[in-house]
Scaffold this active site. Structure first.
Site, mmCIF file in Angstrom:
data_model
loop_
_atom_site.group_PDB
_atom_site.id
_atom_site.type_symbol
_atom_site.label_atom_id
_atom_site.label_comp_id
_atom_site.label_asym_id
_atom_site.label_seq_id
_atom_site.Cartn_x
_atom_site.Cartn_y
_atom_site.Cartn_z
ATOM 1 N N THR A 150 0.847 -1.191 0.000
ATOM 2 C CA THR A 150 0.000 0.000 0.000
ATOM 3 C C THR A 150 0.882 1.240 0.000
ATOM 4 O OG1 THR A 150 -1.803 -1.112 1.182
ATOM 5 C CG2 THR A 150 -1.797 1.286 1.226
ATOM 6 N N PHE B 177 1.245 5.181 0.786
ATOM 7 C CA PHE B 177 0.705 6.241 1.631
ATOM 8 C C PHE B 177 1.368 7.564 1.268
ATOM 9 C CE2 PHE B 177 0.049 2.406 4.036
ATOM 10 C CZ PHE B 177 -1.147 2.599 4.728
#
Length: 290
Positions: A175, A177
């Site tokens: 992921t 960010f």
């Protein structure tokens, strides 16, 4: 007298993957949980926290819904990025053996990422509101046959044993960010491993002329600027009002980047630089995998 700790706000409960991202990217800051992405932004805008940690995309499931709508209107600036590997652990009450677990609770997305492990051990999936919340529920309910699928950090926070680690089906699941601040930082700076390389993120709307997007993008190709992301989304639910989000390699002061952005401005009705920041060390690895 010691100075107060600096805070970094994230969305979710303690032990969430966004919390893990705060730990990884800014271990010197105290993490502050917030209920929604909007709450994260307002907490930083209002001065209650110094930085915001916001997920924008996952290598398996694509972009995070609604986040691109929030970024341009947030009033905040991107100052860094963090790529966090989604390592999933099976968490249970202390002293519980793996063969006693019949059910595992987690967010539906995480359940889908551990199908192989669950099938191998005959464990049924239970849908929970989120990953860290599932770990908290397992700890509170005290049922030894129910485990949670969450980040290792959640086990640490809620006092659960890690019966198995890195049980995700895809080991490269990551992921991305963005770290956002009230003030921009356009300085050239190395990433946390001391490596050079800058990323510039911006949003724009093209003018209402034929082939405007094609012509606007041409400046990046002719100037040798690598565009790593280009996404479109509607503005205010109107089909004809399309906004674009883009990431490019380089700094706005680089001669080729400057020429490309100048050409882009000619074909756009709006161009907003969201941030200039160091490329995360895992970025090159993710691009090579994709």
């Amino acid at each position: 007298m010691t100075s107060p700790s600096k805070l970094i706000a994230f969305q979710g409960e303690p032990g969430a993957y966004s919390h893990q991202a705060c730990r990884d990217a800014r271990p010197d800051l105290e993490a502050l949980p917030c209920r929604t992405f909007e709450d994260v932004i307002e907490t930083v805008r209002g001065g209650q926290a110094d930085l915001a940690m916001l997920p924008v995309e996952n290598s398996t499931y694509g972009r995070v819904a609604d986040i691109h709508h929030l970024l341009p209107e947030s009033g905040l600036h991107i100052i860094d990025e963090a790529f966090v590997r989604v390592h999933i652990s099976l968490l249970a009450l202390p002293g519980t053996p793996l063969d006693q677990i019949t059910d595992a609770m987690s967010h539906t997305v995480l359940l889908g990422q551990c199908r192989g492990f669950l099938r191998q051990h005959g464990i049924r999936g239970q849908t929970g509101a989120d990953t860290a919340g599932s770990a908290r529920i397992v700890a509170e309910q005290g049922q030894r046959h129910i485990a949670a699928l969450a980040a290792p950090l959640a086990g640490e926070i809620y006092g659960l044993d890690r019966l198995a680690d890195e049980i995700e089906d895809r080991q490269n699941n990551t992921t991305r960010f963005l770290l956002m601040s009230r003030e921009p930082d356009y300085t050239r700076r190395a990433n946390r491993q001391g490596e050079p390389g800058m990323i510039t993120s911006f949003v724009f709307r093209v003018r209402n002329i034929p082939a405007a997007l094609y012509k606007a993008m041409g400046g990046f190709a002719t100037n040798g600027v690598n565009m790593t992301k280009l996404e479109s989304y509607m503005v205010d639910g109107v089909f004809t009002a399309t906004q674009f989000y883009a990431d490019i390699e380089g700094h706005p002061d680089d001669a080729n980047v400057k020429r490309a952005l100048d050409e882009l401005r000619y074909f756009t009705s709006m161009l907003n630089i969201l941030g200039v920041y160091p490329a995360d060390p895992l970025r090159a690895e993710q691009l090579s995998v994709s």
